[in-house]
Scaffold this active site. Structure first.
Site, PDB file in Angstrom:
ATOM      1  N   GLU A 205      42.627  42.675  51.115  1.00 36.37           N
ATOM      2  CA  GLU A 205      42.963  44.232  51.085  1.00 36.37           C
ATOM      3  C   GLU A 205      43.689  44.770  50.475  1.00 36.37           C
ATOM      4  OE1 GLU A 205      38.573  45.492  50.536  1.00 36.37           O
ATOM      5  OE2 GLU A 205      39.421  45.564  51.925  1.00 36.37           O
TER       6      GLU A 205
ATOM      7  N   GLU B 205      34.805  43.635  44.216  1.00 36.02           N
ATOM      8  CA  GLU B 205      34.376  44.486  45.445  1.00 36.02           C
ATOM      9  C   GLU B 205      33.233  45.154  44.539  1.00 36.02           C
ATOM     10  OE1 GLU B 205      35.387  45.376  49.146  1.00 36.02           O
ATOM     11  OE2 GLU B 205      35.893  43.517  49.589  1.00 36.02           O
TER      12      GLU B 205
END
Length: 939
Positions: free
Chosen positions: A155, A224
């Protein structure tokens, strides 16, 4: 072949950890993608993905977790390769719950696909983000930038710019290195907006409907979707409703399908709880969470009916709302201007003053909310003429009757209906088993709340005055407008059909059973003292201060993490100080400042007080009166960490520990001890001697007693216990203890801290999940639906059944502050009740075969867990019942035979089905939509 691929993936982990690897571990030979989907062996696939963090459970749980996920419609699993796995590969830790190969083989045996998220840096609320702390102390290592010793990531896109010139080259190196391996499967970079072709960039968020890949040739993948949120000690418990998840989950992936437990000292944060339940579809103990698990399973089944049309058909969007028009709302520093997106009439509607809010700059200004209503159908058709439609009502307040293709459909507020054949409704994300709480009517121009459709990362609150005539916009009102957070653009769709709306306020349930899960307490039973009436405890008390010799000394205060290297939570500091002359009538005050996370203060071996920060502010200041004796005084401070930082820019440099110590109240003023000679000891004596393990139990002299001391700090307790009977999951009830660590048979249960959250009104309100904007955040955020106000954030601590022996289990507890060990209990996690709530208009569809006919009846289904039966029908009402599982009530319309009908069908059975049209009165309350509500006890 699968083992070869897996072995190759692990070998990559030491040099590259930035991306996902997608591979199929059963029989596929080729994986690629186009703009519509992943392609496996030449066929487009619509895959529902779920994340199970295998180190947060134990191997004995893995087959059940994978099976439950598959039964819930999951088609691929996405494990993370955690940093502790790296420690295992280096021989630092045992295999156990870090056995990735074993977990992958279980996934293969279940016939599922797998995405491997390579670590060890995973963030994921894991201690230090998954990176072993020792790596920070390798010379020349700088985390998360173009540093030769560190090539790990996750990320990165959101913080890449923070690292300046080293950021982008680092991300591009990661992608280039991955592609150079030529492993034959696609690579994915989540939250990496500049991922180079052919690497796929993906979205992580509560909402990803506005996300687009950075290339038209890449599929849209949601890696996610957070089904809830993690807890932190002392906070309320965040939740997310199944209706909201289903609305946003019509495609793509779920992040945490089973969260699990942060065993030992693996939780990050800091202050993240040992529980990592996450309000996930499978709870921390491995039990499906109803109705969330069932509702999402039905969603998966409904979407799979549309798979071919979705992946091969041509999409089209149709606006269904009357007088629908789009406007652009631009926010500036001094005013808000509403201008049509096209050259249309003036804006149709604005909303009156409704309150105030605190702005980012600290001032208080009037705050506004904007209304948007949009009704839309997304239609997919393929060459064969097959059609699938998704009808959306994005009004956050009002249900709608939507007319589509010469038919009318009731679509609840903030929901989507799925029509796999463009005719029949197979599923609705909120469909509507309403328990009506109240009804009222409002008129255009009255006070109503609406919210902007989307802004991913910033909060904006605003307020727009209006007169009662929707066609007469008051331009003078613009002078009153002051935006709280300027500089953003919101796209708003406004409907003119807003007069005289009947509004239902309901406790929405979904088309799957709900269950009540309880922790059933069981007293600890001794297994080492046959014939003894009570439990026998062994007690060992730590010395408050330096035990043994000092590890080091320093003239001044040192950083906690740099000293312990995270080998322990504990660092003891000791200084000797002679009493000075106190000011007349005063008592000395110990004044401490800490970078975090907690401390206990002792003077001359006696505890004085404790202090701690929290997840929002780990740093804290601490003051307490202390008792000094004449002459020399020993002041010792036990500094503690509660999990290390797990992500963010430069997170490895975030320190902890005490950084200032002073004593006030002397004639000569304040005594500053910051530069004094301090003696340091790393860890506890019990830790050092490993008295929680079988080979260390006899390393100290325990004192046996049937009446262990209460409220005594720095105390170790040991008991030999039998396991609770049965096979239900077990939690350790620590409600009456203070703070510390616990083990069973040498296995680390984790940190316990029954710290209570604040008592306020945030938990008292029913959760209104509709709309992306809560009071504080643009999209759904953890504070929107809170529970547990005034209660311990975590009371029970999961002990896997596989850790128990048939008898002679050694339970060891280290208590820092003081508690009552006599009140420690085991608790069985058990489904005690199951509920169903269904209305006559619920889609009577067999989702697996997609059959809708006169033979398919609207049916309420109930099922108790294995080895239990329906023992009692606690409540049953056909008519207009209200409430929710555990608190149903009869409505004005009620069939008095409801209970007897349900009892005849369901009693003493594990599962039963009640058809509404067959078993209950058809002529009851003519003209009303009837519902059946049932609560059954399972024993």
């Amino acid at each position: 072949m699968a083992d070869v691929i897996l072995s190759h993936a692990i070998s990559l982990s030491f040099c590259f950890f930035a991306l996902f690897i997608f591979f199929e571990i059963s029989s596929a030979s080729n994986v690629s993608y186009d703009s519509r989907s992943l392609i496996i062996d030449g066929q487009r696939k619509l895959l529902f993905s779920a994340s199970i963090h295998y180190p947060r459970s134990v191997p004995a749980m893995w087959p059940g977790l994978v099976k439950t996920a598959k039964e819930g419609g999951v088609m691929r699993l996405r494990p993370m390769f955690f940093g502790m796995d790296m420690n295992f590969l280096l021989g630092i830790t045992a295999l156990g719950q870090y056995d990735l190969v074993k977990f992958v083989r279980i996934v293969r045996e279940a016939g599922l696909y797998l995405i491997l998220r390579i670590g060890p840096f995973v963030a994921a609320e894991w201690n230090f983000g998954g990176i072993p702390v020792w790596l920070h102390y390798v010379p020349g290592t700088v985390f998360r930038t173009d540093s030769e010793p560190f090539k790990v990531e996750n990320e990165y896109g959101d913080i890449e710019r923070v690292y300046g010139e080293g950021g982008k080259p680092y991300a591009m190196w990661a992608a280039s290195m991955a592609l150079s391996q030529n492993i034959g499967v696609p690579w994915i970079m989540c939250q990496q907006y500049d991922a180079p072709d052919p690497v796929i960039n993906t979205c992580n968020s509560f909402y990803c409907d506005q996300f687009k890949p950075n290339s038209p040739n890449k599929p849209k993948i949601w890696t996610e979707n957070w089904p809830g949120w993690f807890r932190t000690f002392g906070s309320k418990v965040p939740q997310r409703t199944p209706e909201d998840i289903a609305l946003q989950l019509l495609v793509f992936s779920k992040r945490v399908y089973h969260g699990g437990t942060n065993f030992g000292r693996t939780s990050g944060g800091p202050f993240i709880t040992t529980s990592y339940d996450y309000d996930a579809p499978i709870d921390e103990y491995g039990i499906p969470r109803f109705p969330k698990w069932g509702h999402l399973r039905q969603l998966h089944e409904a979407i799979k009916l549309c798979e071919h049309t979705l992946l091969h058909g041509e999409p089209a969007s149709l606006s269904l709302g009357p007088a629908q028009e789009s406007f652009l709302l631009a926010l500036g520093f001094a005013c808000i201007s509403c201008q049509p997106l096209r050259k249309l009439a003036e804006p149709l509607a604005v909303i009156p003053l409704v309150g105030k809010a605190h702005c980012a700059h600290g001032s208080v200004v009037p705050c506004f909310t904007c209304k948007f209503i949009i009704m839309q159908a997304d239609i997919y058709t393929d060459n064969s003429g097959t059609c699938a439609a998704f009808i959306a009502n994005m009004d956050e307040e009002n249900d709608k009757i939507i007319h589509f293709r010469n038919a009318s459909y009731h679509v609840p507020a903030w929901s989507v209906s799925i029509l796999p054949d463009c005719k029949n409704v197979a599923f609705n994300t909120a469909k509507t088993l309403e328990a009506v709480i109240g009804m009222w009517r409002f008129n255009f121009g009255e006070m109503i709340f609406f919210k902007p459709r989307s802004l991913e990362y910033y909060k904006t609150l605003m307020q727009i005055p209006i007169n009662s005539d929707k066609n007469n916009y008051d331009r003078r009102a613009q002078k009153k407008l002051t935006p709280c957070f300027p500089g953003f653009v919101i796209s708003i769709d406004i409907s003119s059909d807003t007069r005289n709306v009947d509004m239902l306020v309901h406790d929405v349930a979904v088309g799957f059973q709900t269950s009540i899960v309880e922790m059933v307490p069981k007293d600890l039973r001794s297994s080492s003292h046959a014939g003894s009436k009570g439990l026998q405890w062994d007690v060992f008390v730590e010395k408050a201060g330096i035990w043994g010799g000092a590890d080091f000394s320093a003239n001044g205060l040192v950083d906690h993490i740099n000293s312990t290297k995270d080998t322990t939570d504990y660092l003891c500091l000791l200084v000797n100080e002679n009493e000075g002359f106190l000011s007349k009538g005063s008592q000395p005050i110990l004044v401490v400042s800490s970078k975090g996370h907690a401390l206990h203060a002792f003077v001359n071996q006696k505890v004085q007080a404790s202090g701690s920060g929290n997840s929002s502010k780990p740093t804290f200041d601490f003051k307490c009166p202390i008792a000094l004796k004449a002459g020399r005084n020993e002041i010792s401070l036990l500094s503690m960490t509660v999990g290390l930082q797990n992500g963010g820019p430069f997170y490895e440099w975030v320190g902890a520990g005490i950084n200032s110590v002073k004593i006030e109240g002397f004639n000569n003023g304040t005594i500053d001890l910051n530069s004094s000679s301090w003696i340091y000891k790393i860890g506890l004596e019990g830790e050092h001697l490993k008295i929680y393990q079988a080979n260390g139990l006899n390393n100290v002299k325990w004192q046996s007693t049937a009446d262990p001391p209460n409220n005594q700090p720095l105390t170790w307790y040991k008991a030999i216990v039998d396991p609770p009977t049965g096979d239900e999951p077990i939690g350790l009830d620590m409600a009456d203890m203070g703070k510390g660590l616990a083990w069973l048979n040498g296995e680390a249960i984790g940190r316990y801290w029954p710290r209570k959250s604040s008592m306020d009104d945030e938990c008292a309100k029913p959760c209104n999940y509709r709309g992306k904007l809560s009071i504080s955040f643009i999209n759904f955020m953890p504070n929107k639906c809170m529970t547990g106000c005034g209660e311990p954030t975590q009371r029970w601590y999961h002990i896997p059944r596989s850790w128990f022996k048939p008898s002679g289990n050694v339970l060891v507890v280290f208590e820092e502050k003081g508690g009552d060990p006599n009140k420690i209990k085991f608790s069985k996690r058990r489904i005690t009740s199951v509920c169903g709530f269904i209305s006559e208009d619920y889609p009577p569809v067999d989702l697996k075969s997609w059959q809708r006919s006169a033979k398919t009846k609207t049916t309420l289904n109930l099922e108790c867990p294995k080895n239990t039966r329906i023992s009692t029908i606690k409540f049953a009402s056909f008519g207009t019942p209200t409430g929710k599982c555990g608190s149903y009530q009869e409505g004005p319309c009620h069939d008095p035979n409801s209970s007897s009908v349900v009892e005849k069908i369901c009693l003493n059975k594990r599962s039963c089905k009640v058809e509404l049209s067959k078993n209950l009165k058809k002529d009851l309350c003519p003209g009303s939509m009837k519902k059946l509500a049932v609560e059954a006890l399972c024993r």
